[in-house]
Design an enzyme around this catalytic site. Structure first.
Site, PDB file in Angstrom:
ATOM      1  N   ARG A  46      20.240  -9.478 -11.321  1.00  0.00           N
ATOM      2  CA  ARG A  46      19.585  -8.452 -10.494  1.00  0.00           C
ATOM      3  C   ARG A  46      19.373  -7.191 -11.326  1.00  0.00           C
ATOM      4  O   ARG A  46      18.352  -6.546 -11.258  1.00  0.00           O
ATOM      5  CB  ARG A  46      20.409  -8.130  -9.238  1.00  0.00           C
ATOM      6  CG  ARG A  46      19.828  -6.946  -8.490  1.00  0.00           C
ATOM      7  CD  ARG A  46      20.371  -6.644  -7.093  1.00  0.00           C
ATOM      8  NE  ARG A  46      21.662  -7.158  -6.776  1.00  0.00           N
ATOM      9  CZ  ARG A  46      22.834  -6.611  -7.172  1.00  0.00           C
ATOM     10  NH1 ARG A  46      22.838  -5.520  -7.917  1.00  0.00           N
ATOM     11  NH2 ARG A  46      23.962  -7.171  -6.838  1.00  0.00           N
ATOM     12  N   TYR A  98      -4.617   1.212   0.520  1.00  0.00           N
ATOM     13  CA  TYR A  98      -4.357  -0.214   0.726  1.00  0.00           C
ATOM     14  C   TYR A  98      -3.534  -0.378   2.013  1.00  0.00           C
ATOM     15  O   TYR A  98      -2.541   0.329   2.215  1.00  0.00           O
ATOM     16  CB  TYR A  98      -3.590  -0.762  -0.488  1.00  0.00           C
ATOM     17  CG  TYR A  98      -3.066  -2.158  -0.290  1.00  0.00           C
ATOM     18  CD1 TYR A  98      -3.931  -3.247  -0.277  1.00  0.00           C
ATOM     19  CD2 TYR A  98      -1.706  -2.396  -0.113  1.00  0.00           C
ATOM     20  CE1 TYR A  98      -3.444  -4.527  -0.083  1.00  0.00           C
ATOM     21  CE2 TYR A  98      -1.220  -3.672   0.078  1.00  0.00           C
ATOM     22  CZ  TYR A  98      -2.094  -4.731   0.092  1.00  0.00           C
ATOM     23  OH  TYR A  98      -1.605  -5.996   0.286  1.00  0.00           O
ATOM     24  N   ASP A 170      -1.519   4.195  -8.028  1.00  0.00           N
ATOM     25  CA  ASP A 170      -1.575   2.742  -7.859  1.00  0.00           C
ATOM     26  C   ASP A 170      -2.756   2.270  -8.708  1.00  0.00           C
ATOM     27  O   ASP A 170      -3.912   2.483  -8.369  1.00  0.00           O
ATOM     28  CB  ASP A 170      -1.771   2.416  -6.373  1.00  0.00           C
ATOM     29  CG  ASP A 170      -1.844   0.905  -6.098  1.00  0.00           C
ATOM     30  OD1 ASP A 170      -2.151   0.152  -7.026  1.00  0.00           O
ATOM     31  OD2 ASP A 170      -1.617   0.520  -4.932  1.00  0.00           O
ATOM     32  N   LYS A 195      -2.218  -9.104  -8.741  1.00  0.00           N
ATOM     33  CA  LYS A 195      -3.682  -9.105  -8.837  1.00  0.00           C
ATOM     34  C   LYS A 195      -4.114  -9.307 -10.295  1.00  0.00           C
ATOM     35  O   LYS A 195      -3.872 -10.363 -10.844  1.00  0.00           O
ATOM     36  CB  LYS A 195      -4.224  -7.814  -8.234  1.00  0.00           C
ATOM     37  CG  LYS A 195      -3.545  -7.386  -6.908  1.00  0.00           C
ATOM     38  CD  LYS A 195      -3.828  -8.336  -5.764  1.00  0.00           C
ATOM     39  CE  LYS A 195      -2.908  -8.108  -4.557  1.00  0.00           C
ATOM     40  NZ  LYS A 195      -2.837  -6.750  -4.038  1.00  0.00           N
TER      41      LYS A 195
HETATM   42  C1  LIG Z   1      -1.975  -5.991  -3.145  1.00  0.00           C
HETATM   43  C2  LIG Z   1      -1.858  -4.540  -3.321  1.00  0.00           C
HETATM   44  C3  LIG Z   1      -0.635  -3.878  -3.129  1.00  0.00           C
HETATM   45  C4  LIG Z   1       0.620  -4.599  -2.666  1.00  0.00           C
HETATM   46  O1  LIG Z   1       1.101  -5.467  -3.622  1.00  0.00           O
HETATM   47  P1  LIG Z   1       1.873  -6.858  -3.283  1.00  0.00           P
HETATM   48  O2  LIG Z   1       2.082  -7.440  -4.625  1.00  0.00           O
HETATM   49  O3  LIG Z   1       0.995  -7.654  -2.385  1.00  0.00           O
HETATM   50  O4  LIG Z   1       3.133  -6.455  -2.599  1.00  0.00           O
HETATM   51  C5  LIG Z   1      -0.610  -2.515  -3.331  1.00  0.00           C
HETATM   52  N1  LIG Z   1      -1.711  -1.822  -3.701  1.00  0.00           N
HETATM   53  C6  LIG Z   1      -2.896  -2.429  -3.895  1.00  0.00           C
HETATM   54  C7  LIG Z   1      -4.067  -1.622  -4.304  1.00  0.00           C
HETATM   55  C8  LIG Z   1      -3.014  -3.795  -3.706  1.00  0.00           C
HETATM   56  O5  LIG Z   1      -4.202  -4.394  -3.875  1.00  0.00           O
END
Ligand SMILES: *Cc1c(COP(=O)(O)O)cnc(C)c1O
Length: 379
Positions: A46, A98, A170, A195
């Site tokens: 962890r 998001y 982000d 992504k």
């Molecule tokens: C998908 C996404 C998230 C969340 O991420 P997860 O890996 O699904 O928890 C946050 N911000 C953006 C812009 C995203 O596309």
């Protein structure tokens, strides 16, 4: 080291045992100690795991940061950031955030006493008016999802420094291939590595990158204390994905450009949202802040109601109708009923997420196949 080399070698240590070129998947929870407290840097997975360390170093390297932290999801990474704060603290964010981030802010952390202000952060003068002595962080996404609005990271970073508050970006949509928030003055970069970074739609993983060691220590403490870390296999898959990030991003951008050209000339298409279009309100900012314009394209159709959008999206054959984005395969998404369904309709429509909006995550297939698929579906 240049970016295209960093994605392959950045932060990586040579494996000494057998000369493995890729870091092994250390599928272990614990590590032998020679004497109590005497170990080789790893005690419990962890806290640390060598495969995760390899990934964390890689992400830190490509974002031009010093410290990387990997989590079990993008939201787990955001969760750790929010736990830096105390009840009564205020966070300013965008109003077309998001959906999952909005839900985490509004439905989870609000009840623990954090206050959130959601606003259009494209106008920098607007932001200064929102800052109070309770404000502790500005949280932005750029380009925003799904409207592809751009936020000027450098200007907001100057403002946040003046007020001694943190700026988090982000960077999921742009990736460090297109934009490097830390270089522009941000304090924290966050990724849903699910992504583009991992890039193959086979893993859920999140990451943070910072430059400041004190901030990194606070985040490492939270990562270990709350425990939403990613496993070695997922760390490995993400690391493997990153090694082709630059090549994939080039093709994502090129295919998106071709698709935008096609959509622009289609009589049934109404508005197109992609920062590469000259008429896009943030086109100039996109040119200065980003290396290219990305693989995410949103558009509306002229007679577009819920039913016609359903018809179009269900006729697609090469594009898969699915949530998520950033994989090698092209996806189509209907934000109003899918990714953004958790945002109340009035709030959603105010930001442009109307029923006729379709969002494309343009993959790296042959662009002619993609265009033909859209053509048959829209016609
Ligand atoms: C998908 C996404 C998230 C969340 O991420 P997860 O890996 O699904 O928890 C946050 N911000 C953006 C812009 C995203 O596309």
């Amino acid at each position: 080291m240049k970016f295209n080399t960093k994605v392959i070698h950045g932060g990586q240590i040579k494996e000494k045992g057998y000369g493995a070129v890729m870091p092994p998947i250390y599928q272990t929870s614990t590590y032998a100690q020679t004497k109590p407290g005497e170990h080789q840097g790893y005690e419990y997975s962890r806290t640390h795991n060598p495969t995760r360390t390899a990934l964390e170093n890689s992400i830190a390297s490509i974002e031009n940061g010093k410290h990387g932290l990997a989590f079990s999801s993008g939201l787990a990474a955001i969760d750790a950031v929010l736990k830096l704060f105390e009840p009564g603290d205020e966070i300013i964010s965008t109003n077309d955030l998001y959906g999952g981030s909005y839900r985490l802010f509004d439905k989870v952390f609000k009840k623990f006493g954090l206050n959130f202000i959601f606003s259009d952060l494209q106008d920098i003068n607007q932001i200064s008016k929102l800052i109070s002595d309770k404000t502790k962080m500005i949280w932005v996404e750029t380009p925003t999802n799904p409207m592809m609005n751009l936020i000027d990271i450098k200007s907001i970073a100057e403002l946040s420094k003046q007020h001694k508050i943190l700026l988090s970006v982000d960077n999921t949509f742009a990736t460090p291939f297109l934009q490097k928030p830390l270089d522009l003055g941000a304090d924290i970069v966050m990724h849903s590595a699910t992504k583009y970074l991992a890039g193959h739609s086979d893993v859920i993983l999140g990451a943070l990158v910072v430059k400041d060691s004190e901030l990194a220590d606070k985040l490492y403490f939270l990562q270990n204390s709350t425990g939403a870390t990613c496993g070695p296999m997922d760390s490995f898959l993400t690391l493997r994905g990153i090694k082709t990030l630059h090549v994939r991003m080039e093709r994502h951008c090129l295919n998106a450009k071709k698709i935008v050209e096609f959509l622009s000339n289609h009589e049934r298409v109404d508005k197109i949202y992609w920062p590469g279009i000259e008429s896009h309100p943030n086109h100039q900012l996109a040119k200065s802040q980003m290396k290219d314009f990305g693989g995410m394209v949103s558009f509306t159709t002229k007679d577009g109601d819920f039913k016609s959008v359903q018809e179009i999206t269900s006729k697609l054959k090469v594009f898969t109708l699915a949530e998520s984005l950033g994989g090698v395969e092209s996806l189509a998404n209907h934000p109003a009923s899918m990714t953004h369904a958790s945002i109340p309709r009035d709030l959603r429509e105010k930001t442009g997420v109307v029923d006729s909006l379709i969002r494309l995550s343009v993959g790296i297939e042959d662009h002619e196949d993609l265009i033909n698929d859209l053509k048959q579906a829209i016609n």
